[in-house]
Design an enzyme around this catalytic site. Structure first.
Site, PDB file in Angstrom:
ATOM      1  N   THR A  20      41.670  45.825  23.710  1.00 29.26           N
ATOM      2  CA  THR A  20      40.520  45.515  22.863  1.00 29.26           C
ATOM      3  C   THR A  20      39.204  45.715  23.609  1.00 29.26           C
ATOM      4  O   THR A  20      38.163  45.896  22.974  1.00 29.26           O
ATOM      5  CB  THR A  20      40.580  44.054  22.376  1.00 29.26           C
ATOM      6  OG1 THR A  20      40.877  43.222  23.491  1.00 29.26           O
ATOM      7  CG2 THR A  20      41.649  43.858  21.311  1.00 29.26           C
ATOM      8  N   ASP A  21      39.226  45.685  24.950  1.00 29.17           N
ATOM      9  CA  ASP A  21      37.946  45.787  25.682  1.00 29.17           C
ATOM     10  C   ASP A  21      37.313  47.169  25.535  1.00 29.17           C
ATOM     11  O   ASP A  21      36.086  47.292  25.499  1.00 29.17           O
ATOM     12  CB  ASP A  21      38.080  45.374  27.164  1.00 29.17           C
ATOM     13  CG  ASP A  21      39.012  46.250  27.991  1.00 29.17           C
ATOM     14  OD1 ASP A  21      39.783  47.048  27.417  1.00 29.17           O
ATOM     15  OD2 ASP A  21      38.964  46.122  29.239  1.00 29.17           O
ATOM     16  N   GLY A 104      50.096  44.906  37.415  1.00 27.48           N
ATOM     17  CA  GLY A 104      49.286  44.607  36.239  1.00 27.48           C
ATOM     18  C   GLY A 104      48.451  43.353  36.427  1.00 27.48           C
ATOM     19  O   GLY A 104      47.980  42.765  35.457  1.00 27.48           O
ATOM     20  N   SER A 106      45.732  43.483  38.320  1.00 23.66           N
ATOM     21  CA  SER A 106      44.422  44.022  38.685  1.00 23.66           C
ATOM     22  C   SER A 106      44.152  44.004  40.189  1.00 23.66           C
ATOM     23  O   SER A 106      43.065  43.655  40.628  1.00 23.66           O
ATOM     24  CB  SER A 106      43.301  43.293  37.938  1.00 23.66           C
ATOM     25  OG  SER A 106      43.416  43.547  36.571  1.00 23.66           O
ATOM     26  N   SER A 107      45.143  44.417  40.942  1.00 28.55           N
ATOM     27  CA  SER A 107      44.909  44.543  42.381  1.00 28.55           C
ATOM     28  C   SER A 107      43.826  45.588  42.658  1.00 28.55           C
ATOM     29  O   SER A 107      43.033  45.429  43.595  1.00 28.55           O
ATOM     30  CB  SER A 107      46.198  44.912  43.106  1.00 28.55           C
ATOM     31  OG  SER A 107      46.759  46.081  42.545  1.00 28.55           O
ATOM     32  N   GLU A 136      36.510  52.541  39.416  1.00 25.89           N
ATOM     33  CA  GLU A 136      37.894  52.744  38.950  1.00 25.89           C
ATOM     34  C   GLU A 136      38.010  54.068  38.188  1.00 25.89           C
ATOM     35  O   GLU A 136      38.956  54.826  38.386  1.00 25.89           O
ATOM     36  CB  GLU A 136      38.306  51.567  38.055  1.00 25.89           C
ATOM     37  CG  GLU A 136      39.647  51.704  37.404  1.00 25.89           C
ATOM     38  CD  GLU A 136      40.814  51.160  38.229  1.00 25.89           C
ATOM     39  OE1 GLU A 136      40.591  50.196  38.994  1.00 25.89           O
ATOM     40  OE2 GLU A 136      41.918  51.697  38.104  1.00 25.89           O
ATOM     41  N   ASP A 148      39.024  43.796  33.658  1.00 20.23           N
ATOM     42  CA  ASP A 148      39.630  43.418  34.935  1.00 20.23           C
ATOM     43  C   ASP A 148      38.560  43.095  35.970  1.00 20.23           C
ATOM     44  O   ASP A 148      38.620  42.081  36.673  1.00 20.23           O
ATOM     45  CB  ASP A 148      40.524  44.545  35.457  1.00 20.23           C
ATOM     46  CG  ASP A 148      41.570  44.965  34.433  1.00 20.23           C
ATOM     47  OD1 ASP A 148      41.766  44.233  33.448  1.00 20.23           O
ATOM     48  OD2 ASP A 148      42.175  46.033  34.627  1.00 20.23           O
TER      49      ASP A 148
END
Ligand code: GLA
Length: 334
Positions: A20-21, A104, A106-107, A136, A148
């Protein structure tokens, strides 16, 4: 002697609101008590970082031109930040992390945010997140949203974050004491580069070209979409946005049973309409939901493997990582 720099950035888990982001909708992540830490000193002509978990160091020149071409692969995220920030001086130090990589959680966002702070980023939390997001994009080529990096930058101890990805506002929502957030890995490695993430994003944009912003669309508006696949993708986004806001309200009211119910619906929508689940994720969600004391479970993050997040009564889940909502990134110099 130069000052010692310690920059810490947490990972995140998303309670509800996936995919959704990217269309400016709502998400409800929390920064978690697992983080990436960079220690070292500023100075010199390159950013040179060793990692306890990586065989090869990252050595990135300050004028790096193409972060995606840098080796080893983890150094691309460092290079992405260098290319966005263009610091006046380099850095020599070490990276350590308590985050599982590629799960998953967000490293990569945590690494980007920690690197930016270590290199001297000086600005708002939102600008820090935006810089990390652009890094990113440059590093991985994946057109990710802001969730994230913003969760890592803006985390609030004990709180989930209701983020409006158009207004870019963050409203902290307390996580009640009578539940735990547990993250369980599906055993399936997840890699977003090369995954259909970009294709899903493009579908949502195609839907928006017909019906306008999905954040303000209703399910009825979607009747204008001829293509059944585009319709299903858009329906996930429209219904997920509604679930996120309902879940934030329920969480704020302490109605954790309702939050759990919404998480179950979210997983079904990600599985059936957005089609980003896998048999491993579906099986894990079902197994967790059959466990007494589990209120809700769903895939978290992009999908295509990775982790499931469960909301459960304390002690109910005896696997995975129980995570606490943590404060956002910080840096100490001297
Ligand atoms: C990845 C992206 C985020 C978000 C999620 C799915 O984590 O980096 O921006 O789109 O997938 O919700």
């Amino acid at each position: 002697m130069t000052d010692r720099v310690v920059a810490v950035a947490p990972g995140r888990v998303n309670l509800i609101g996936d995919h959704t982001d990217t269309t400016g909708g709502w998400v409800l992540p929390l920064a978690i008590d697992r983080a990436t830490t960079i220690t070292g000193e500023r100075g010199g002509p390159v950013v040179a970082l060793r990692s306890a978990t990586e065989a090869e160091p990252a050595v990135v020149p300050l004028d790096v031109a193409d972060p995606a071409a840098v080796a080893p692969a983890w150094a691309r995220y460092v290079a992405g930040v260098v290319a966005e920030l263009r610091p006046a001086e380099g850095f020599v130090g070490e990276v350590g992390t308590t985050l599982p990589v590629g799960a998953g959680l967000s490293s990569s966002a945590a690494l980007e945010v920690a690197v930016a702070l270590a290199l001297g980023f000086d600005g708002s939390t939102l600008d820090l997140a935006r810089l990390g997001q652009r890094a990113e994009h440059r590093a991985s080529g994946v057109p990710c949203g802001i969730m994230d990096q913003l969760a890592s930058a803006a985390g609030v101890d004990g709180h989930a974050l209701l983020v409006d990805c158009t207004e870019l506002t963050v409203v902290p929502v307390p996580v009640p004491d009578d539940v735990e957030v547990v993250v369980v890995h599906s055993g399936q490695e997840r890699a977003l580069a090369g995954s259909p993430y970009a294709e899903r994003r493009a579908r949502c944009e195609a839907a928006e070209a017909v019906v306008g912003p999905l954040r303000s669309a209703t399910v009825d508006d979607l009747d204008a979409l001829d293509d059944p696949v585009t319709l299903a993708r858009a329906r996930h986004v429209v219904t997920e946005n509604a679930r996120v806001r309902a879940a934030a309200a329920a969480l704020a009211a302490g109605d954790v049973v309702e939050v759990g119910r919404l998480m179950v619906d979210s997983h079904a929508s990600l599985r059936d309409d957005f089609e980003v689940s896998t048999p491993a994720l579906d099986g894990l969600v079902e197994r967790l939901l059959a466990t007494p004391g589990v209120l809700g479970a769903r895939l978290t993050g992009a999908g295509f493997g990775g982790c499931v997040v469960a909301l459960a009564r304390p002690g109910a889940v005896r696997e995975g990582w129980t995570v606490r909502a943590a404060a956002g990134a910080s840096v100490r110099v001297g």
